[in-house]
Scaffold this motif. Structure first.
Motif, PDB file in Angstrom:
ATOM      1  N   LEU A   1       5.922   7.411 -17.301  1.00 50.81           N
ATOM      2  CA  LEU A   1       6.022   6.020 -16.844  1.00 50.81           C
ATOM      3  C   LEU A   1       7.453   5.679 -16.435  1.00 50.81           C
ATOM      4  O   LEU A   1       7.668   4.962 -15.447  1.00 50.81           O
ATOM      5  CB  LEU A   1       5.549   5.073 -17.938  1.00 50.81           C
ATOM      6  N   GLU A   2       8.420   6.182 -17.168  1.00 53.66           N
ATOM      7  CA  GLU A   2       9.810   5.880 -16.821  1.00 53.66           C
ATOM      8  C   GLU A   2      10.193   6.503 -15.485  1.00 53.66           C
ATOM      9  O   GLU A   2      10.954   5.920 -14.712  1.00 53.66           O
ATOM     10  CB  GLU A   2      10.752   6.358 -17.930  1.00 53.66           C
ATOM     11  N   ALA A   3       9.660   7.698 -15.190  1.00 52.84           N
ATOM     12  CA  ALA A   3       9.931   8.307 -13.885  1.00 52.84           C
ATOM     13  C   ALA A   3       9.412   7.408 -12.766  1.00 52.84           C
ATOM     14  O   ALA A   3      10.091   7.206 -11.740  1.00 52.84           O
ATOM     15  CB  ALA A   3       9.275   9.688 -13.809  1.00 52.84           C
ATOM     16  N   GLY A   4       8.213   6.852 -12.952  1.00 57.77           N
ATOM     17  CA  GLY A   4       7.685   5.929 -11.959  1.00 57.77           C
ATOM     18  C   GLY A   4       8.454   4.630 -11.912  1.00 57.77           C
ATOM     19  O   GLY A   4       8.689   4.068 -10.827  1.00 57.77           O
ATOM     20  N   ALA A   5       8.868   4.129 -13.087  1.00 55.54           N
ATOM     21  CA  ALA A   5       9.621   2.874 -13.135  1.00 55.54           C
ATOM     22  C   ALA A   5      10.972   3.008 -12.440  1.00 55.54           C
ATOM     23  O   ALA A   5      11.441   2.063 -11.785  1.00 55.54           O
ATOM     24  CB  ALA A   5       9.800   2.428 -14.580  1.00 55.54           C
ATOM     25  N   ARG A   6      11.613   4.166 -12.574  1.00 57.80           N
ATOM     26  CA  ARG A   6      12.881   4.375 -11.862  1.00 57.80           C
ATOM     27  C   ARG A   6      12.676   4.267 -10.362  1.00 57.80           C
ATOM     28  O   ARG A   6      13.482   3.672  -9.644  1.00 57.80           O
ATOM     29  CB  ARG A   6      13.474   5.750 -12.212  1.00 57.80           C
ATOM     30  N   LYS A   7      11.599   4.879  -9.878  1.00 60.32           N
ATOM     31  CA  LYS A   7      11.298   4.780  -8.448  1.00 60.32           C
ATOM     32  C   LYS A   7      11.031   3.331  -8.057  1.00 60.32           C
ATOM     33  O   LYS A   7      11.529   2.857  -7.031  1.00 60.32           O
ATOM     34  CB  LYS A   7      10.091   5.652  -8.119  1.00 60.32           C
ATOM     35  N   ALA A   8      10.268   2.623  -8.876  1.00 64.72           N
ATOM     36  CA  ALA A   8       9.953   1.230  -8.560  1.00 64.72           C
ATOM     37  C   ALA A   8      11.209   0.366  -8.560  1.00 64.72           C
ATOM     38  O   ALA A   8      11.366  -0.512  -7.695  1.00 64.72           O
ATOM     39  CB  ALA A   8       8.938   0.686  -9.560  1.00 64.72           C
TER      40      ALA A   8
ATOM     41  N   ASP B   1       0.834  -1.205   0.000  1.00 64.85           N
ATOM     42  CA  ASP B   1       0.000   0.000   0.000  1.00 64.85           C
ATOM     43  C   ASP B   1       0.868   1.255   0.000  1.00 64.85           C
ATOM     44  O   ASP B   1       0.674   2.179  -0.813  1.00 64.85           O
ATOM     45  CB  ASP B   1      -0.900  -0.037   1.234  1.00 64.85           C
ATOM     46  N   ALA B   2       1.843   1.312   0.901  1.00 66.98           N
ATOM     47  CA  ALA B   2       2.724   2.478   0.980  1.00 66.98           C
ATOM     48  C   ALA B   2       3.550   2.641  -0.294  1.00 66.98           C
ATOM     49  O   ALA B   2       3.679   3.749  -0.838  1.00 66.98           O
ATOM     50  CB  ALA B   2       3.646   2.352   2.192  1.00 66.98           C
ATOM     51  N   ALA B   3       4.110   1.542  -0.797  1.00 67.88           N
ATOM     52  CA  ALA B   3       4.951   1.618  -1.989  1.00 67.88           C
ATOM     53  C   ALA B   3       4.153   2.017  -3.222  1.00 67.88           C
ATOM     54  O   ALA B   3       4.637   2.788  -4.065  1.00 67.88           O
ATOM     55  CB  ALA B   3       5.636   0.275  -2.222  1.00 67.88           C
ATOM     56  N   ALA B   4       2.920   1.528  -3.345  1.00 67.81           N
ATOM     57  CA  ALA B   4       2.089   1.901  -4.489  1.00 67.81           C
ATOM     58  C   ALA B   4       1.837   3.409  -4.497  1.00 67.81           C
ATOM     59  O   ALA B   4       1.820   4.044  -5.560  1.00 67.81           O
ATOM     60  CB  ALA B   4       0.774   1.129  -4.456  1.00 67.81           C
ATOM     61  N   THR B   5       1.635   3.985  -3.321  1.00 70.00           N
ATOM     62  CA  THR B   5       1.446   5.434  -3.219  1.00 70.00           C
ATOM     63  C   THR B   5       2.670   6.185  -3.720  1.00 70.00           C
ATOM     64  O   THR B   5       2.565   7.138  -4.510  1.00 70.00           O
ATOM     65  CB  THR B   5       1.148   5.827  -1.765  1.00 70.00           C
ATOM     66  N   ILE B   6       3.838   5.765  -3.257  1.00 70.58           N
ATOM     67  CA  ILE B   6       5.083   6.442  -3.635  1.00 70.58           C
ATOM     68  C   ILE B   6       5.337   6.330  -5.133  1.00 70.58           C
ATOM     69  O   ILE B   6       5.714   7.307  -5.805  1.00 70.58           O
ATOM     70  CB  ILE B   6       6.256   5.848  -2.829  1.00 70.58           C
ATOM     71  N   ILE B   7       5.145   5.148  -5.701  1.00 70.60           N
ATOM     72  CA  ILE B   7       5.408   4.958  -7.130  1.00 70.60           C
ATOM     73  C   ILE B   7       4.386   5.724  -7.966  1.00 70.60           C
ATOM     74  O   ILE B   7       4.731   6.356  -8.974  1.00 70.60           O
ATOM     75  CB  ILE B   7       5.405   3.464  -7.486  1.00 70.60           C
ATOM     76  N   ALA B   8       3.117   5.679  -7.566  1.00 72.29           N
ATOM     77  CA  ALA B   8       2.082   6.411  -8.309  1.00 72.29           C
ATOM     78  C   ALA B   8       2.363   7.912  -8.300  1.00 72.29           C
ATOM     79  O   ALA B   8       2.143   8.603  -9.303  1.00 72.29           O
ATOM     80  CB  ALA B   8       0.710   6.115  -7.720  1.00 72.29           C
ATOM     81  N   ASN B   9       2.845   8.436  -7.182  1.00 70.36           N
ATOM     82  CA  ASN B   9       3.213   9.856  -7.118  1.00 70.36           C
ATOM     83  C   ASN B   9       4.351  10.186  -8.078  1.00 70.36           C
ATOM     84  O   ASN B   9       4.435  11.313  -8.592  1.00 70.36           O
ATOM     85  CB  ASN B   9       3.627  10.226  -5.695  1.00 70.36           C
ATOM     86  N   ALA B  10       5.231   9.210  -8.309  1.00 80.44           N
ATOM     87  CA  ALA B  10       6.402   9.455  -9.155  1.00 80.44           C
ATOM     88  C   ALA B  10       6.068   9.422 -10.642  1.00 80.44           C
ATOM     89  O   ALA B  10       6.850   9.937 -11.464  1.00 80.44           O
ATOM     90  CB  ALA B  10       7.493   8.423  -8.846  1.00 80.44           C
ATOM     91  N   VAL B  11       4.954   8.811 -11.018  1.00 83.00           N
ATOM     92  CA  VAL B  11       4.525   8.829 -12.425  1.00 83.00           C
ATOM     93  C   VAL B  11       3.948  10.218 -12.688  1.00 83.00           C
ATOM     94  O   VAL B  11       2.804  10.505 -12.352  1.00 83.00           O
ATOM     95  CB  VAL B  11       3.479   7.738 -12.699  1.00 83.00           C
ATOM     96  N   ASP B  12       4.746  11.100 -13.280  1.00 87.75           N
ATOM     97  CA  ASP B  12       4.329  12.495 -13.309  1.00 87.75           C
ATOM     98  C   ASP B  12       5.053  13.256 -14.410  1.00 87.75           C
ATOM     99  O   ASP B  12       6.120  12.832 -14.898  1.00 87.75           O
ATOM    100  CB  ASP B  12       4.616  13.148 -11.956  1.00 87.75           C
ATOM    101  N   LEU B  13       4.452  14.385 -14.775  1.00 90.07           N
ATOM    102  CA  LEU B  13       5.051  15.368 -15.688  1.00 90.07           C
ATOM    103  C   LEU B  13       4.864  16.733 -15.040  1.00 90.07           C
ATOM    104  O   LEU B  13       3.898  17.452 -15.334  1.00 90.07           O
ATOM    105  CB  LEU B  13       4.358  15.326 -17.053  1.00 90.07           C
ATOM    106  N   PRO B  14       5.738  17.113 -14.123  1.00 90.16           N
ATOM    107  CA  PRO B  14       5.558  18.373 -13.383  1.00 90.16           C
ATOM    108  C   PRO B  14       5.414  19.568 -14.323  1.00 90.16           C
ATOM    109  O   PRO B  14       6.175  19.722 -15.285  1.00 90.16           O
ATOM    110  CB  PRO B  14       6.834  18.466 -12.549  1.00 90.16           C
TER     111      PRO B  14
END
Length: 293
Positions: free
Chosen positions: A247-254, A194-207
Motif C-alpha cells: 500500500l505504501e508503494a502505491g501511496a508514494r505514487k499517488a 481513469d489513467a491515474a487509477a491504473t498507474i496507482i493500482a499497478n504500483a500497489v505491488d510486491l514484486p
C-alpha cells in the motif's frame, strides 16, 4: 455498418441506460423536465456509433502512448491519449487505460449543452460529473469493484475541482499489473482519473512475492494491449507488514501524482486495509445508499 445500441429508461424513470458491446452506461440528470429530456436525447444520439469510432482506431489505441505525439484522429481517442500522455515518459501505458473515463466524458459533454443542475455518466464505475453552482453529490467508494457494498462515501461540491472518479485494481474489468483490490481516484476529469487509477493500482505491488500468481496478459486475452506483460490473477496470504509495504508503494505514487496536479484524492485498498492520499481526508463512514446521490 453502425450498430444500434440498446437505449432504455430504467425502472425508476429517472436514469437512462445505454449499452453497446463492452460500453455500458448509467446516466442521470437533474434539472427541468424539458432539459433532462433534451439531455437524454443528446446522450443517445452521441452514443450511437461511438463504439464504431473507437474500433476504427483500435490498433493505435492499443499501442504504447507517446508523451508528446498523438496520431489518433477521433475526439474520444485523442482525449484518451491526452489523459495517459503525462504518464507515458515513465510508464508503459496505452490510451486504452482511459477509455471508460473518456467515453463517460464525451456523453456528459453532449448532455451539458443543455442547462442542467447536475448530471453524471457512470461507465462501469468510471464516472464523469457535472455540478452547477451550489450543487453537490455523494460518491460511494467500493471495497472491491467486483462485489456490491460501499466502504465509505465522500461529498463533492460544485466548488471542488473534482469532475471525474475512476476505480482500478485486479478485480476490475481490465487486467492489472499490481495487487490492489481497488484504487479509487478523484481527478479533474473522468479520463484523467481513469489513467491515474491504473498507474496507482499497478504500483500497489510486491514484486517477486511467492503468494502472487501472475500470467502473461496475452495468454488470457490474445489481443490485450498489455501484450506479454505479467498481470495479477491471484493474491494469497500476506502478513501485515507486506500489506503495508504494498500500500505504501502505491501511496508514494499517488502522492507524486497529487503534487503534480494529476489527481485530487485517492483511496487504496488491499486485504481489508486502506490508505488515503489527498489534501483532505475522505470520511470514514459506512452507509447504505446509492453510489451517486
Amino acid at each position: 455498418m453502425t450498430r444500434l445500441p440498446q437505449i432504455a429508461m430504467l425502472a425508476d424513470g429517472r436514469r437512462l441506460h445505454l449499452q453497446d458491446g463492452p460500453i455500458d452506461l448509467i446516466i442521470e440528470a437533474r434539472g427541468s423536465e424539458a432539459n433532462i429530456r433534451a439531455a437524454y436525447d443528446a446522450a443517445a444520439r452521441r452514443f450511437t456509433g461511438l463504439l464504431d469510432e473507437l474500433c476504427e482506431e483500435l490498433p493505435g489505441l492499443r499501442k504504447a502512448a507517446h508523451p508528446l505525439q498523438c496520431g489518433l484522429q477521433g475526439v474520444v481517442a485523442r482525449r484518451m491519449h491526452d489523459a495517459v500522455a503525462p504518464f507515458a515518459a515513465r510508464h508503459f501505458i496505452t490510451p486504452m487505460a482511459a477509455v471508460a473515463g473518456a467515453v463517460a466524458e464525451e456523453i456528459l459533454y453532449a448532455m451539458t449543452a443543455r442547462q442542467l443542475d447536475r448530471a453524471w455518466v457512470n461507465n462501469g464505475g468510471d464516472i464523469a460529473l457535472h455540478l452547477a453552482s451550489g450543487e453537490q453529490c455523494t460518491v460511494g467508494l467500493v471495497d472491491r469493484p467486483d462485489q456490491p457494498g460501499l466502504m465509505r462515501t465522500t461529498v463533492i461540491g460544485a466548488e471542488d475541482p473534482v469532475r471525474g472518479i475512476a476505480t482500478s485494481g485486479r478485480h476490475g474489468r481490465s487486467f492489472s499489473l499490481g495487487i490492489a483490490d481497488a484504487v479509487t481516484v478523484l481527478a479533474r476529469t473522468a479520463s484523467q482519473a481513469d489513467a491515474a487509477a491504473t498507474i496507482i493500482a499497478n504500483a500497489v505491488d510486491l514484486p517477486g512475492h511467492p503468494a502472487i500468481l501472475r500470467r502473461p496478459a496475452n495468454d488470457l486475452q490474445p489481443d490485450s494491449d498489455l501484450g506479454a506483460r505479467l498481470v495479477t490473477r491471484d493474491v494469497g496470504r500476506l502478513d501485515d507488514g507486506e500489506i503495508a509495504s504494498a500500500l505504501e508503494a502505491g501511496a508514494r505514487k499517488a502522492r507524486r501524482l497529487l503534487t503534480d496536479g494529476l489527481i485530487q484524492r485517492a483511496a487504496l485498498r488491499l486485504h481489508g486495509e486502506t490508505r488515503i492520499v489527498g489534501p483532505t481526508a475522505i470520511p470514514r463512514r459506512r452507509v447504505r445508499e446509492s453510489v451517486m446521490q
